[in-house]
Design a protein around this motif. Sequence first.
Motif, PDB file in Angstrom:
ATOM      1  N   ASP A   4      -0.794  -9.754   5.198  1.00  0.00           N
ATOM      2  CA  ASP A   4       0.519 -10.228   5.600  1.00  0.00           C
ATOM      3  C   ASP A   4       1.589  -9.206   5.221  1.00  0.00           C
ATOM      4  OD1 ASP A   4      -0.674 -12.516   6.530  1.00  0.00           O
ATOM      5  OD2 ASP A   4      -0.287 -13.669   4.696  1.00  0.00           O
ATOM      6  N   HIS A   5       2.590  -9.099   6.127  1.00  0.00           N
ATOM      7  CA  HIS A   5       3.709  -8.177   5.921  1.00  0.00           C
ATOM      8  C   HIS A   5       3.214  -6.730   5.803  1.00  0.00           C
ATOM      9  CE1 HIS A   5       5.913 -11.874   5.226  1.00  0.00           C
ATOM     10  NE2 HIS A   5       5.144 -12.158   4.173  1.00  0.00           N
ATOM     11  N   ASP A   6       2.038  -6.471   6.389  1.00  0.00           N
ATOM     12  CA  ASP A   6       1.463  -5.119   6.369  1.00  0.00           C
ATOM     13  C   ASP A   6       1.225  -4.590   4.959  1.00  0.00           C
ATOM     14  OD1 ASP A   6       1.326  -4.911   9.125  1.00  0.00           O
ATOM     15  OD2 ASP A   6       3.392  -4.151   9.266  1.00  0.00           O
ATOM     16  N   ASP A   7       1.055  -5.497   4.000  1.00  0.00           N
ATOM     17  CA  ASP A   7       0.710  -5.061   2.647  1.00  0.00           C
ATOM     18  C   ASP A   7      -0.766  -4.636   2.610  1.00  0.00           C
ATOM     19  OD1 ASP A   7       3.220  -5.607   1.659  1.00  0.00           O
ATOM     20  OD2 ASP A   7       2.716  -7.697   1.178  1.00  0.00           O
ATOM     21  N   PRO A   8      -1.079  -3.615   1.827  1.00  0.00           N
ATOM     22  CA  PRO A   8      -2.468  -3.134   1.804  1.00  0.00           C
ATOM     23  C   PRO A   8      -3.402  -4.133   1.138  1.00  0.00           C
ATOM     24  CG  PRO A   8      -1.174  -2.011   0.135  1.00  0.00           C
ATOM     25  CD  PRO A   8      -0.197  -2.825   0.955  1.00  0.00           C
ATOM     26  N   LEU A   9      -4.628  -4.229   1.669  1.00  0.00           N
ATOM     27  CA  LEU A   9      -5.658  -5.072   1.072  1.00  0.00           C
ATOM     28  C   LEU A   9      -6.582  -4.278   0.150  1.00  0.00           C
ATOM     29  CD1 LEU A   9      -6.722  -7.343   4.063  1.00  0.00           C
ATOM     30  CD2 LEU A   9      -5.201  -7.883   2.162  1.00  0.00           C
ATOM     31  N   LEU A  10      -6.608  -2.965   0.294  1.00  0.00           N
ATOM     32  CA  LEU A  10      -7.470  -2.118  -0.527  1.00  0.00           C
ATOM     33  C   LEU A  10      -6.649  -0.935  -1.029  1.00  0.00           C
ATOM     34  CD1 LEU A  10     -10.291  -1.435  -1.633  1.00  0.00           C
ATOM     35  CD2 LEU A  10     -10.724  -0.185   0.490  1.00  0.00           C
ATOM     36  N   VAL A  11      -6.591  -0.782  -2.344  1.00  0.00           N
ATOM     37  CA  VAL A  11      -5.812   0.285  -2.969  1.00  0.00           C
ATOM     38  C   VAL A  11      -6.761   1.155  -3.772  1.00  0.00           C
ATOM     39  CG1 VAL A  11      -3.939   0.852  -4.540  1.00  0.00           C
ATOM     40  CG2 VAL A  11      -3.774  -1.179  -3.084  1.00  0.00           C
ATOM     41  N   LEU A  12      -6.732   2.453  -3.516  1.00  0.00           N
ATOM     42  CA  LEU A  12      -7.555   3.423  -4.230  1.00  0.00           C
ATOM     43  C   LEU A  12      -6.643   4.452  -4.869  1.00  0.00           C
ATOM     44  CD1 LEU A  12     -10.269   4.093  -1.474  1.00  0.00           C
ATOM     45  CD2 LEU A  12     -10.334   2.382  -3.279  1.00  0.00           C
ATOM     46  N   ASP A  13      -7.004   4.876  -6.062  1.00  0.00           N
ATOM     47  CA  ASP A  13      -6.185   5.879  -6.742  1.00  0.00           C
ATOM     48  C   ASP A  13      -7.031   6.591  -7.791  1.00  0.00           C
ATOM     49  OD1 ASP A  13      -4.075   7.438  -7.405  1.00  0.00           O
ATOM     50  OD2 ASP A  13      -2.996   5.901  -8.546  1.00  0.00           O
ATOM     51  N   ARG A  14      -6.617   7.806  -8.125  1.00  0.00           N
ATOM     52  CA  ARG A  14      -7.217   8.570  -9.220  1.00  0.00           C
ATOM     53  C   ARG A  14      -6.264   8.524 -10.406  1.00  0.00           C
ATOM     54  NH1 ARG A  14      -9.269  11.588  -4.826  1.00  0.00           N
ATOM     55  NH2 ARG A  14     -11.469  12.160  -5.091  1.00  0.00           N
ATOM     56  N   VAL A  15      -6.811   8.232 -11.573  1.00  0.00           N
ATOM     57  CA  VAL A  15      -6.022   8.171 -12.803  1.00  0.00           C
ATOM     58  C   VAL A  15      -6.704   9.079 -13.816  1.00  0.00           C
ATOM     59  CG1 VAL A  15      -5.106   6.725 -14.629  1.00  0.00           C
ATOM     60  CG2 VAL A  15      -5.328   5.801 -12.297  1.00  0.00           C
ATOM     61  N   GLY A  16      -6.073  10.215 -14.101  1.00  0.00           N
ATOM     62  CA  GLY A  16      -6.691  11.188 -15.001  1.00  0.00           C
ATOM     63  C   GLY A  16      -8.002  11.694 -14.413  1.00  0.00           C
ATOM     64  N   LYS A  17      -9.091  11.553 -15.171  1.00  0.00           N
ATOM     65  CA  LYS A  17     -10.407  11.940 -14.687  1.00  0.00           C
ATOM     66  C   LYS A  17     -11.178  10.761 -14.109  1.00  0.00           C
ATOM     67  CE  LYS A  17     -10.978  15.811 -17.883  1.00  0.00           C
ATOM     68  NZ  LYS A  17     -11.856  16.440 -18.918  1.00  0.00           N
ATOM     69  N   GLY A  18     -10.546   9.571 -14.075  1.00  0.00           N
ATOM     70  CA  GLY A  18     -11.219   8.386 -13.564  1.00  0.00           C
ATOM     71  C   GLY A  18     -10.667   7.950 -12.223  1.00  0.00           C
ATOM     72  N   ARG A  19     -11.197   6.836 -11.727  1.00  0.00           N
ATOM     73  CA  ARG A  19     -10.785   6.316 -10.437  1.00  0.00           C
ATOM     74  C   ARG A  19     -10.572   4.808 -10.548  1.00  0.00           C
ATOM     75  NH1 ARG A  19     -14.442   9.655  -6.007  1.00  0.00           N
ATOM     76  NH2 ARG A  19     -13.962  11.717  -6.845  1.00  0.00           N
ATOM     77  N   ALA A  21     -10.039   1.214  -8.077  1.00  0.00           N
ATOM     78  CA  ALA A  21     -10.082   0.561  -6.773  1.00  0.00           C
ATOM     79  C   ALA A  21      -9.720  -0.910  -6.960  1.00  0.00           C
ATOM     80  CB  ALA A  21     -11.466   0.692  -6.153  1.00  0.00           C
ATOM     81  N   GLN A  22      -8.833  -1.410  -6.109  1.00  0.00           N
ATOM     82  CA  GLN A  22      -8.413  -2.808  -6.207  1.00  0.00           C
ATOM     83  C   GLN A  22      -8.479  -3.426  -4.816  1.00  0.00           C
ATOM     84  OE1 GLN A  22      -4.587  -3.446  -7.958  1.00  0.00           O
ATOM     85  NE2 GLN A  22      -4.982  -5.620  -8.357  1.00  0.00           N
ATOM     86  N   LEU A  23      -9.318  -4.466  -4.669  1.00  0.00           N
ATOM     87  CA  LEU A  23      -9.457  -5.189  -3.416  1.00  0.00           C
ATOM     88  C   LEU A  23      -8.619  -6.461  -3.515  1.00  0.00           C
ATOM     89  CD1 LEU A  23     -10.881  -5.274  -0.670  1.00  0.00           C
ATOM     90  CD2 LEU A  23     -12.747  -6.534  -1.767  1.00  0.00           C
ATOM     91  N   LEU A  24      -7.528  -6.512  -2.752  1.00  0.00           N
ATOM     92  CA  LEU A  24      -6.542  -7.587  -2.880  1.00  0.00           C
ATOM     93  C   LEU A  24      -6.853  -8.724  -1.914  1.00  0.00           C
ATOM     94  CD1 LEU A  24      -3.443  -5.254  -3.135  1.00  0.00           C
ATOM     95  CD2 LEU A  24      -4.660  -6.374  -4.998  1.00  0.00           C
ATOM     96  N   SER A  25      -8.086  -9.199  -1.951  1.00  0.00           N
ATOM     97  CA  SER A  25      -8.471 -10.332  -1.116  1.00  0.00           C
ATOM     98  C   SER A  25      -9.695 -11.006  -1.721  1.00  0.00           C
ATOM     99  CB  SER A  25      -8.794  -9.861   0.307  1.00  0.00           C
ATOM    100  OG  SER A  25      -9.321 -10.920   1.084  1.00  0.00           O
TER     101      SER A  25
END
Length: 229
Positions: A4-19, A21-25
Motif C-alpha cells: 500500500d502507498h507504494d511502500d516496499p515489502l522487501l528491504v535489503l541493506d549492507r551494514v558494515g561487513k554484514g547484511r 533483509a526485512q520482509l514486511l509482510s
Amino acid sequence: MSGDHDDPLLVLDRVGKGRVAQLLSDQMWFWARGFEGGGPEAELLRRLAYWLMKEPDLEENDLRAAVEGDRLTVTRQSLEPDDRPVTVTAPDGSNQSLTLSPDTGGRSIGSLPIGEMGLYRVTDSSRTALAAAGPLNPVEFADVRTTPEKLAPVVAATGGGIFWVGNGKMPEIRRISPDRAAAGRNWMGLRANGDYTVTGFSETPLLPGIASLLLIVGGLLAAWRREGS
C-alpha cells in the motif's frame, strides 16, 4: 515488490561487513496456497537466505571470468552503468585492457582470444576474477595412487630402497659410509659423506706473551724452591 502507498515489502541493506533483509509482510503463505495464482515464495525465500550468506551467484555487483574454448569471456554485473575497462593479466605477466559491451539484466560482457595455458587474472580495480586455461585433468592428477614403479629407476640408480610404513613398522636408520649399500632388509642408511667446506679460519692466543713468560718463570721459581727445601 511494493504494498500500500507504494511502500516496499522487501528491504535489503549492507551494514558494515554484514547484511540485513526485512520482509514486511506476513502473507507469504498466500503464495504457497495458490491464492490468485500463487507465487514463487520458495524461490524468493531461498534466494533471500543465500544472499544473506553471501552466495556469489546472487551478488548484485560481480565480476566473473571463464575460459570458453580458445577465448576468455569476462562478465560484469552491476546495478549502475559501469563502462570501465577491465585489465586482464596473462600467465606470462603481461597486461591487456578489455572493454565490456552492455548486455541485458545489468550485465556487460567482453571476450578476447587466449594463446597460452595458465591462470588469467581479471580486475576492474574493485573486484578480481580468476580463470584457468588448460586441461582439467593435468598429468600430476591423472593417477595419484601410491606406487613404487615411479621411483624404481631413481632407487636403482642411487642404490637405495623403497619401504612401506604402516602397522607400526618403521625401517631401522643407520649411518653408513659412502661405499656401502644404502638399504637392506628392514633398514635404510644415511650416507656420512664427510663433505665440508672451509670458509675461513682465525687464531686466538691462549694467553698473552707477558702472561705466559710470568707463568713460566713463576713455575721455575716454585720448582727451585721446592727442590731446595
